[in-house]
Design an enzyme around this catalytic site. Structure first.
Site, PDB file in Angstrom:
ATOM      1  N   HIS A   1       0.840  -1.205   0.000  1.00 44.16           N
ATOM      2  CA  HIS A   1       0.000   0.000   0.000  1.00 44.16           C
ATOM      3  C   HIS A   1       0.871   1.250   0.000  1.00 44.16           C
ATOM      4  CE1 HIS A   1      -3.102  -2.586   2.321  1.00 44.16           C
ATOM      5  NE2 HIS A   1      -3.566  -2.439   1.076  1.00 44.16           N
TER       6      HIS A   1
ATOM      7  N   LYS B   1     -16.176  -7.069   5.815  1.00 44.41           N
ATOM      8  CA  LYS B   1     -14.964  -7.506   6.501  1.00 44.41           C
ATOM      9  C   LYS B   1     -15.049  -7.186   7.984  1.00 44.41           C
ATOM     10  CE  LYS B   1     -11.549  -6.925   2.794  1.00 44.41           C
ATOM     11  NZ  LYS B   1     -10.284  -6.254   2.442  1.00 44.41           N
TER      12      LYS B   1
ATOM     13  N   ARG C   1      -2.073  -6.239  -7.530  1.00 47.13           N
ATOM     14  CA  ARG C   1      -0.976  -7.177  -7.293  1.00 47.13           C
ATOM     15  C   ARG C   1      -0.999  -8.300  -8.326  1.00 47.13           C
ATOM     16  NH1 ARG C   1      -2.693  -9.190  -1.665  1.00 47.13           N
ATOM     17  NH2 ARG C   1      -4.589  -9.017  -2.856  1.00 47.13           N
TER      18      ARG C   1
ATOM     19  N   SER D   1      -2.943  -7.474   3.424  1.00 45.44           N
ATOM     20  CA  SER D   1      -3.281  -7.243   4.835  1.00 45.44           C
ATOM     21  C   SER D   1      -3.703  -8.547   5.504  1.00 45.44           C
ATOM     22  CB  SER D   1      -4.398  -6.208   4.949  1.00 45.44           C
ATOM     23  OG  SER D   1      -3.955  -4.953   4.505  1.00 45.44           O
TER      24      SER D   1
END
Length: 157
Positions: free
Chosen positions: A17, A41, A90, A128
């Site tokens: 990030h 989440k 990514r 993360s």
């Protein structure tokens, strides 16, 4: 002024990030890191904690602002006079998901463009979720997250 919004959960912020933030801050006059409330989440850190962690590691980037938000991303971008939503990628799997989101955002507000930026290859495997799993089981998260945040992340476990 050329303003971009870089949204995410950032739970916690990773070096991937931070790589995107640092590089984007060189391209845009202003970069708003938009920390979202993601109802899908269960976050380790509160939104306030996530905002503060990002502020801590971006304090030297004078054109970066960190804000929390809840709601539609295109509405947030419009309120902050941004015509660009910046998305870090990514993998191809990231692209497939983010491409669908960009089409939806374009439908909601055709004046706002989505720009994709690939993370540096050194961070292509960092997420993360992976950081939290490694930290949960006592593994080393050095090199995965900013050094000054390691103790705070480990303290959550």
């Amino acid at each position: 002024m050329n303003i971009a919004v870089y949204p995410g959960s950032f739970d916690p912020i990773t070096n991937g990030h931070l790589d995107i933030i640092t590089r984007a801050a060189k391209i845009y006059d202003k970069l708003i890191v938009a920390v979202l409330v993601n109802v899908d989440k269960k976050c380790l850190f509160t939104i306030e904690e996530r905002v503060n962690l990002i502020k801590k590691v971006t304090k030297d980037l004078k054109n970066v602002e960190v804000l929390g938000f809840d709601g539609l991303l295109v509405d947030f971008a419009k309120i902050h006079n941004s015509k660009v939503i910046l998305k870090g990628l990514r993998t191809v799997a990231d692209f497939e998901y983010e491409f669908q989101m960009s089409l939806m955002n374009s439908k909601l507000n055709p004046d706002i463009e989505t720009v994709f930026m690939m993370t540096s290859s050194a961070y292509s495997y960092v997420s993360s979720s992976a950081v939290k799993q490694v930290a949960r089981f006592g593994g080393s998260i050095e090199g995965l997250v900013p050094e000054e945040l390691i103790a705070e992340i480990k303290s959550k476990f």
